[in-house]
Design an enzyme around this catalytic site. Structure first.
Site, PDB file in Angstrom:
ATOM      1  N   GLN B 196      60.505  14.176  49.506  1.00 57.09           N
ATOM      2  CA  GLN B 196      61.394  13.543  50.477  1.00 57.09           C
ATOM      3  C   GLN B 196      61.160  14.195  51.833  1.00 57.09           C
ATOM      4  O   GLN B 196      61.505  15.351  52.055  1.00 57.09           O
ATOM      5  CB  GLN B 196      62.837  13.670  50.015  1.00 57.09           C
ATOM      6  CG  GLN B 196      63.066  13.082  48.613  1.00 57.09           C
ATOM      7  CD  GLN B 196      63.043  11.562  48.571  1.00 57.09           C
ATOM      8  OE1 GLN B 196      63.878  10.922  49.214  1.00 57.09           O
ATOM      9  NE2 GLN B 196      62.091  10.977  47.850  1.00 57.09           N
ATOM     10  N   ALA B 237      73.281   8.991  49.085  1.00 58.65           N
ATOM     11  CA  ALA B 237      71.863   9.052  48.709  1.00 58.65           C
ATOM     12  C   ALA B 237      70.949   8.959  49.933  1.00 58.65           C
ATOM     13  O   ALA B 237      71.421   8.777  51.061  1.00 58.65           O
ATOM     14  CB  ALA B 237      71.547   7.943  47.720  1.00 58.65           C
ATOM     15  N   HIS B 238      69.656   9.053  49.685  1.00 58.50           N
ATOM     16  CA  HIS B 238      68.693   9.101  50.792  1.00 58.50           C
ATOM     17  C   HIS B 238      68.692   7.814  51.620  1.00 58.50           C
ATOM     18  O   HIS B 238      68.815   6.734  51.104  1.00 58.50           O
ATOM     19  CB  HIS B 238      67.280   9.426  50.316  1.00 58.50           C
ATOM     20  CG  HIS B 238      66.749   8.613  49.182  1.00 58.50           C
ATOM     21  ND1 HIS B 238      65.507   8.862  48.652  1.00 58.50           N
ATOM     22  CD2 HIS B 238      67.271   7.599  48.469  1.00 58.50           C
ATOM     23  CE1 HIS B 238      65.295   8.022  47.667  1.00 58.50           C
ATOM     24  NE2 HIS B 238      66.331   7.252  47.531  1.00 58.50           N
ATOM     25  N   ASN B 239      68.566   8.032  52.936  1.00 56.72           N
ATOM     26  CA  ASN B 239      68.421   6.946  53.901  1.00 56.72           C
ATOM     27  C   ASN B 239      69.657   6.076  54.056  1.00 56.72           C
ATOM     28  O   ASN B 239      69.583   5.009  54.661  1.00 56.72           O
ATOM     29  CB  ASN B 239      67.186   6.087  53.568  1.00 56.72           C
ATOM     30  CG  ASN B 239      65.919   6.911  53.644  1.00 56.72           C
ATOM     31  OD1 ASN B 239      65.337   7.288  52.622  1.00 56.72           O
ATOM     32  ND2 ASN B 239      65.532   7.272  54.844  1.00 56.72           N
TER      33      ASN B 239
END
Lengths: 346, 346, 346
Positions: B196, B237-239
Site C-alpha cells: 500500500q 479502509a484504504h482510499n
C-alpha cells in the site's frame, strides 16, 4: 505443575474413583488428552467419548459415569470444577518482577511494595497501584488512576486520568479505559467538542477483553459493576451503567447513557442504542439491535441467520415490497368478503 | 478551576439572572449538581427538573425559564454554551512536560520548541511535530509523519510512515492511522500482497476515537476532511474519502474507495460497502448496511429492532418463506379474479 | 526507486511495447498517473481511460490494448503484475536498525543476528526471534513466543506468552494475539474464570490487520492456516481453526471453536456463531449472521441493504406482523376454496 489426582480432587471437593496417586500435569479434552492429563465431561452429549478417551482421569458428575473410565473425580459440577482447576495450571505468563528499571513512574505515584510494573510502562502523577497488582509492559497509567488490590493489566493497556479499577480485575492488552465519550454540540454545520469531565469506575473481579474501549462520562461517571465480564472489541460509550455479573461478548456496541441490569448476557455483535434501560436478567442473542428499553427479563433477538445468497436475494426483494403486499392483501380480503356476500345471497 | 457565574456568562455571551458573584467550581447534571455547580437545560422535556435541582445555577434559553431557579445564565443555545464551558473545567490530563528523557526521537525529526513528547514514545526519521502538539506516552510516530499545530495524541497511538495530521486534531489511545489497506490479488488459490503506497491525510479539528483504524491508500491517499469526528472502534479502509464535518459513531465499518460527503452522520454499527458514493447530508441510522450509492440527502436505514426471541423466531421463519407466500398470493389473486368473473356473469 | 520499463517488465515476465528505457519512479492510477509513472488496466470497464491517461506506461493484458497507449507492458494478469511491482516501490517504513538500545530483551531470549527490534519494545524470557524479523517500536513479545523467519511486526503489537508465528507473516499495529478466550463457568449468579491454557499458532505468510484480536485456546490451540489474510478490527475467539488462504474482512467476529475451511472469503461485519463448521470455498457476504454450519461451498448471505428511513419503517412494521399475515393468508385460501366449491356447484 504436577499434582496427584487426590490433590486435585481435594481442591474441588470431589471424590476420587480409581488411583488417587496418579500424577496429572495438564488438563486436556476428552478427544486428545493423554494418560497424565485430566479431562472433564460437562455436556451429556459427549458421554460416548468416555469409552474412547485416553485421558488419565476425568471429572464427572456421578459414580455411574465414573465407572466408564479408569480414574475419575466425582463432583457436583464438573464444568465448574474444571474451571477452578485451570487456575493451578496457568504457566508464568510474564517474566518481569518488581518495578522494571525502564518503567517511568511519577514521584507522586504510590506503588505497593509487591506490585509488578513491566518494562516501558509509564505511571503518571498521583496514581495509586494496590498490593499484588501486576502491570504488563508498555502500559500507560494516567494521572490519579487507582488500581485495587490484585488487579492485573496485560501489556499495552491504556488507562486515562482518573479511572478507578476495583480489586482482582483483569484487563487485556490494548484495552482503553477512560477515553473521551463521543460528545459534540452541533453549531452552524460543525461540531463543538463537549469535553468529557466524568471518569470510569470499575467494580471488583471485572474482566475486560483485548482492544475493548470504555469511555469516560461526560459529567458523571461511566460505571461497570462487580463481576462484569466483557469480551474483546467491545465499545462502552460514556455514562453507560452496567449491573453486577453481566457478561458482554465480542464486538457488542453500547451507546451513551444506557443502563444495563445485573445478570444480563449480551451476545456478540449486538448494538444497543443510547439512553435505554435494560432490566436485570435480560439476554440478547447475537447481532441483535436494541432500539427500545427492555423492562422484562427474558431473551430478545433481531439477528437473522444466513441463506444461500441467491435465495436470500429473492427474500430481500419480497421483504422490500411487503408493504405493497400487505395493502393488496387487505383489498383481497374485501373482495372475498364481497364475494361471500354475493354468493350467499344468490 | 473556580469561576464566578459572571465570568462564565461572559465566556458564552450570556446574561446572568441572579448572583453574578456565585462561585462555580464544577459542571453538573440537573439531577445531581450541588450548590457550587452549574447545570444546563437543553431539552424541554427535562424542564420539570428546574424545580427540584440543587444546582447553584443553570444555563437556560430565556428569562421565563430563568425565573424558575435562583441563578441562571440566559443564552441562545444552552447546549452549545455548556459545550464551550466544558473546556475550562478540563483537569490536567497528563503530567509530562517537554520531551521526556525516555522518548526516542530521531535526529532528523523536527520537534517544535513547545511540543510535549511523553515517556517511551518513539519518533522516527524526518517526522515534523508542530507547535503546541502534545504526544502521550507510548506513541509511535512513523517516518515523515507531519503533525499540525496544536494536535493532541493520547497514549499508545500509532501513526505509520507518511501520515499527515492537520491542526488541532485529537487522536485517542490505540488508534492506528496508516496501516496497510486490505489489498491482495488472487493468484492460483493464494493471495499476492498489494503493498500500500498511498498515505493518510487528515484535515484540521479532526477527532479520532480509541482503537479506531484508518488505513493508508493503495496508490493514492485516504482522506479525512476538516472537522470530521470519528468515534471508537471504527474502521476506515484504504482510499476512503470523507467530507468536512461528517460524524461517524462507534463500530462503523467503511470499505475501500468509498466517498462520503460532508455533514453526514453515520450511526453506530453501520457497514458501508466499497466503491460507493454518499452525497452530502446523508444520515444513516444504527446497524444499517449500505450496499448502493446514495445520491440524495436524507435518512437511510436497514437496522431492525429486537422482539422477544420466541416471537422473533416465528417472524424469521415466515420471512424465509415470503417468496413462496408472494407466489401463492399471486395465484390467489388470479383465483379471485376468476371467481369475480363467474359470480358476476351468473 | 527508479527502474526502467524494461526492468519492470522483466520482473513480471511481461513484454514491453514502446520505450523499454522509460524511467518509472512510481505507480499510479490511470486517472492521475504522471509521465514517469506506471499504471495498470485490470478491469475492462476502465478501458476508456487508456485514451486519456497521462501515465508513462500501462500494464495491459494484450497487444490490442497496448496499442492504445504509448508504452505498455503486456502480461497475462495485469492486476497480479501490479501487485508484484508494488513490492519494489515500498519506501523504507521504519528507520530503526539492529536491536535498539531502549528495547528490553530478556537474557534468555534468542534474537537472530539480523533481526531488527525497535525502540521501547520488550521481549520476554525464552522468546525466539527468527532471521530477518523486524519488530516495530513499542511491541511486547511474551514469554516463549516464536517468530518465524522474515516475520514483520508493526509498532505496538502485543503477543502473549507461547504464541507461535510462522515465516513471512505481517502483523499490523495494536493487533493482540493470544489474549484469554472468553471462558467462564456460571456459578450461583457469578462467573468463574476458565484460565485459558492453549496458545495461538499462525502458519506462514499470514497477515493480521490493525487492532485485530486472536484469542488463545482454552485447552488446545487457536490455529490460523498458511496464507490467511485478516483485515482490521476482526475478533477470532478461542479455539477457532481457519484453513489456508482464507481471507476475512474488517469487523468480522468469529465465536469460539468454529472451524472455517480453506479458500473461504468472509466479508466485513460478518458474525459467525461458535462451534460451527464451514466447508472450504464458502463465501459470506457483508454483515451476514452465520448461525448454522455450512457444509456446501457457495455464497451465503443475510445482510439487508438500506432504504429511505420512512419506507424502511413501514417495511419493518409489516415484517413484525408477518406471522399474523401468514395466518390470515391461510384462512383466506380456505375461504376461497369454499367459494370455489360453492360457485362451481351452483
Amino acid at each position: 505443575m504436577s499434582h496427584t489426582l487426590g490433590q486435585l480432587a481435594h481442591r474441588v471437593k470431589g471424590v476420587v474413583k480409581g488411583n488417587a496417586d496418579l500424577v496429572i500435569n495438564k488438563l486436556g479434552t476428552l478427544e486428545n488428552a493423554m494418560h497424565n492429563e485430566l479431562s472433564f465431561l460437562a455436556n451429556p452429549k459427549y458421554q460416548h467419548q468416555l469409552a474412547s478417551t485416553s485421558a488419565g482421569a476425568v471429572l464427572v458428575k456421578d459414580d455411574e459415569l465414573a465407572q466408564l473410565v479408569d480414574n475419575a473425580i466425582v463432583v457436583d459440577n464438573p464444568y465448574l470444577a474444571f474451571a477452578q482447576l485451570t487456575n493451578i495450571f496457568v504457566p508464568v505468563t510474564q517474566g518481569w518482577t518488581g518495578v522494571h528499571q525502564s518503567a517511568v513512574v511519577s514521584d507522586s505515584a504510590q506503588i505497593a511494595h509487591n506490585a509488578v510494573i513491566g518494562p516501558n510502562t509509564a505511571v503518571d502523577d498521583n496514581a495509586i497501584i494496590g498490593e499484588e497488582c501486576v502491570i504488563g509492559a508498555g502500559c500507560v497509567i494516567g494521572r490519579g488512576v487507582v488500581l485495587g488490590k490484585g488487579t492485573y493489566l496485560y501489556p499495552n493497556v491504556t488507562l486515562y486520568h482518573g479511572v478507578h479499577l476495583g480489586e482482582d480485575c483483569i484487563i487485556h492488552s490494548n484495552a482503553v479505559i477512560g477515553a473521551d465519550g463521543f460528545g459534540f454540540a452541533p453549531v452552524q454545520g460543525r461540531w463543538e467538542k463537549i469535553h468529557q469531565l466524568g471518569a470510569v469506575v470499575l467494580g471488583n473481579q471485572v474482566e475486560i477483553g483485548a482492544s475493548t474501549t470504555i469511555d469516560r462520562g461526560a459529567i458523571e461517571n461511566t460505571q461497570i459493576g462487580h463481576g462484569v465480564k466483557i469480551d474483546n472489541q467491545v465499545q462502552i460509550a460514556h455514562n453507560v451503567i452496567i449491573g453486577d455479573n453481566t457478561a458482554i461478548a465480542g464486538g457488542a456496541m453500547i451507546a451513551g447513557s444506557t443502563r444495563i441490569g445485573a445478570h444480563c448476557t449480551i451476545s456478540g455483535g449486538v448494538g444497543i442504542a443510547g439512553h435505554l434501560t435494560l432490566a436485570d436478567q435480560v439476554h440478547i442473542t447475537a447481532m441483535t439491535m436494541i432500539s427500545h428499553s427492555i423492562l422484562e427479563p427474558g431473551s430478545y433477538s433481531s439477528g437473522m441467520g444466513m441463506e444461500p445468497t441467491s435465495k436470500w436475494r429473492r427474500t430481500v426483494a419480497r421483504v422490500r415490497r411487503i408493504d405493497d403486499m400487505a395493502k393488496q392483501f387487505i383489498q383481497l380480503k374485501q373482495q372475498i368478503n364481497k364475494l361471500l356476500e354475493k354468493v350467499d345471497t344468490k
